[in-house]
Design an enzyme around this catalytic site. Structure first.
Site, PDB file in Angstrom:
ATOM      1  CE  LYS A  81      -3.788  -2.362   2.358  1.00 38.45           C
ATOM      2  NZ  LYS A  81      -4.402  -2.765   3.617  1.00 38.45           N
ATOM      3  CG  ASP A  99     -10.305  -0.198   5.171  1.00 33.53           C
ATOM      4  OD1 ASP A  99     -10.009  -0.654   4.054  1.00 33.53           O
ATOM      5  OD2 ASP A  99      -9.570  -0.292   6.169  1.00 33.53           O
ATOM      6  CD  GLN A 107      -3.803  -4.650   6.615  1.00 32.16           C
ATOM      7  OE1 GLN A 107      -3.882  -3.597   5.986  1.00 32.16           O
ATOM      8  NE2 GLN A 107      -4.195  -5.808   6.099  1.00 32.16           N
TER       9      GLN A 107
HETATM   10  N1  GUN Z   1      -7.292  -6.922   6.030  1.00 23.55           N
HETATM   11  C1  GUN Z   1      -7.604  -7.621   4.909  1.00 23.55           C
HETATM   12  N2  GUN Z   1      -8.231  -6.822   4.017  1.00 23.55           N
HETATM   13  C2  GUN Z   1      -8.324  -5.606   4.584  1.00 23.55           C
HETATM   14  C3  GUN Z   1      -8.878  -4.365   4.142  1.00 23.55           C
HETATM   15  O1  GUN Z   1      -9.426  -4.218   3.044  1.00 23.55           O
HETATM   16  N3  GUN Z   1      -8.765  -3.329   5.021  1.00 23.55           N
HETATM   17  C4  GUN Z   1      -8.178  -3.468   6.241  1.00 23.55           C
HETATM   18  N4  GUN Z   1      -8.144  -2.407   7.028  1.00 23.55           N
HETATM   19  N5  GUN Z   1      -7.665  -4.606   6.674  1.00 23.55           N
HETATM   20  C5  GUN Z   1      -7.732  -5.660   5.842  1.00 23.55           C
END
Ligand code: GUN
Length: 279
Positions: free
Chosen positions: A49, A116, A93
């Site tokens: 990311k 998100d 995360q």
């Molecule tokens: N863990 C797995 N996929 C995601 C996601 O799309 N966002 C977040 N914050 N954690 C994740």
């Protein structure tokens, strides 16, 4: 033989567009990613990311806490980031360690910085049909991929295997809004294959469950959200690709399907929040 839904190429196209959009502004978005502990998969995602964000001209900060960080410290940090005008997007995360209440943590994020779309305000708006600030990244990426290949959604029977807050539940809402008929299946679903065989669009988001050729209807669209390493270290999804791809009309591969789309949509959400709230 199925047409491959190429998430990798589409990601590049989307990132190029986002980069051009950001070049018009004299300010930059700042995405803060909070990572708790050292889950190796999470570390890879988070570093990906950051790299992608920086290539686009998005400031990206990773805050990595040890696994035994207290919930209080985490909540205080989120409050500080909410109040910091330089910070335009916050991502925590998941998964979080067991001693931390993930609901409390997600609830603490300002809905305007919730990249998100997981906060109760944004998830609630998605549920009722009001526009959230942003839509969750993986479901948004799946729909973008279907649209890119002009795959119809309206009136189709979409079967989603998996009921997570990250993928299954928000995707069901988004497909409903596009007038699909939606069925959600999960680990306790009886006679799973009887249901998956009725799908025009089959999405598997469980992680490791193999969808084989006897679980699909010929010519259905297969979207694979699963990702794990098999015993030989090969990256695989939920779907037995070799078996299913000759029967499906379209199929998303792993790697190179939904994964790159999730990252692209995270960047898209970061740009959207910046444009909405910080220009
Ligand atoms: N863990 C797995 N996929 C995601 C996601 O799309 N966002 C977040 N914050 N954690 C994740």
């Amino acid at each position: 033989m199925a047409i491959i839904l190429d998430g990798k190429s589409l990601r590049e196209k989307i990132l190029t567009e986002l980069k051009a959009r950001l070049e018009k502004y004299d300010k930059k978005p700042t995405l803060v990613v909070i990572l708790v502990g050292d889950n190796p998969a999470s570390k890879i995602y988070v570093n990906n990311k950051k790299k992608t964000a920086e290539n686009l001209g998005i400031n990206s900060i990773i805050i990595n806490y040890p696994a035994d960080i207290s919930e209080k410290v985490l909540l205080e940090k989120i409050q500080e980031l909410n109040e910091d005008d330089q910070v335009t997007a916050i991502l925590v995360q998941l998964p979080l360690p067991k001693h931390i209440n993930k609901f409390k943590v997600i609830n603490a994020i300002s809905p305007q910085k919730d990249v998100d779309g997981f906060t109760p305000e944004n998830a609630g708006k998605l549920f009722t049909g009001e526009k959230p600030y942003v839509y969750p990244c993986t479901p948004k990426g799946i729909i973008r991929l279907l649209d890119e290949y002009k795959i119809p959604i309206e009136e189709q029977h979409a079967v989603i295997v998996g009921r997570s807050n990250i993928v299954g539940k928000p995707l069901a809402q988004m497909l409903l809004q596009r007038n699909a008929t939606v069925t959600i299946c999960h680990s306790r679903t009886k006679n799973l294959s009887d249901i998956t065989k009725t799908a025009d669009i089959l999405v598997s988001a469980v992680g490791g469950k193999i969808i084989g050729k006897n679980m699909i209807k010929p010519n259905c669209v297969v979207i694979d959200v699963g990702i794990f390493k098999d015993e030989n270290g090969k990256t695989r999804g939920d779907v037995n690709f070799e078996e299913v791809s000759p029967l499906a009309s379209y199929i998303s591969p792993v790697p190179g399907g939904v994964g790159p789309m999730t990252i692209a949509m995270l960047m898209s959400n970061t740009v959207e929040l910046f444009e909405k709230n910080h220009l």
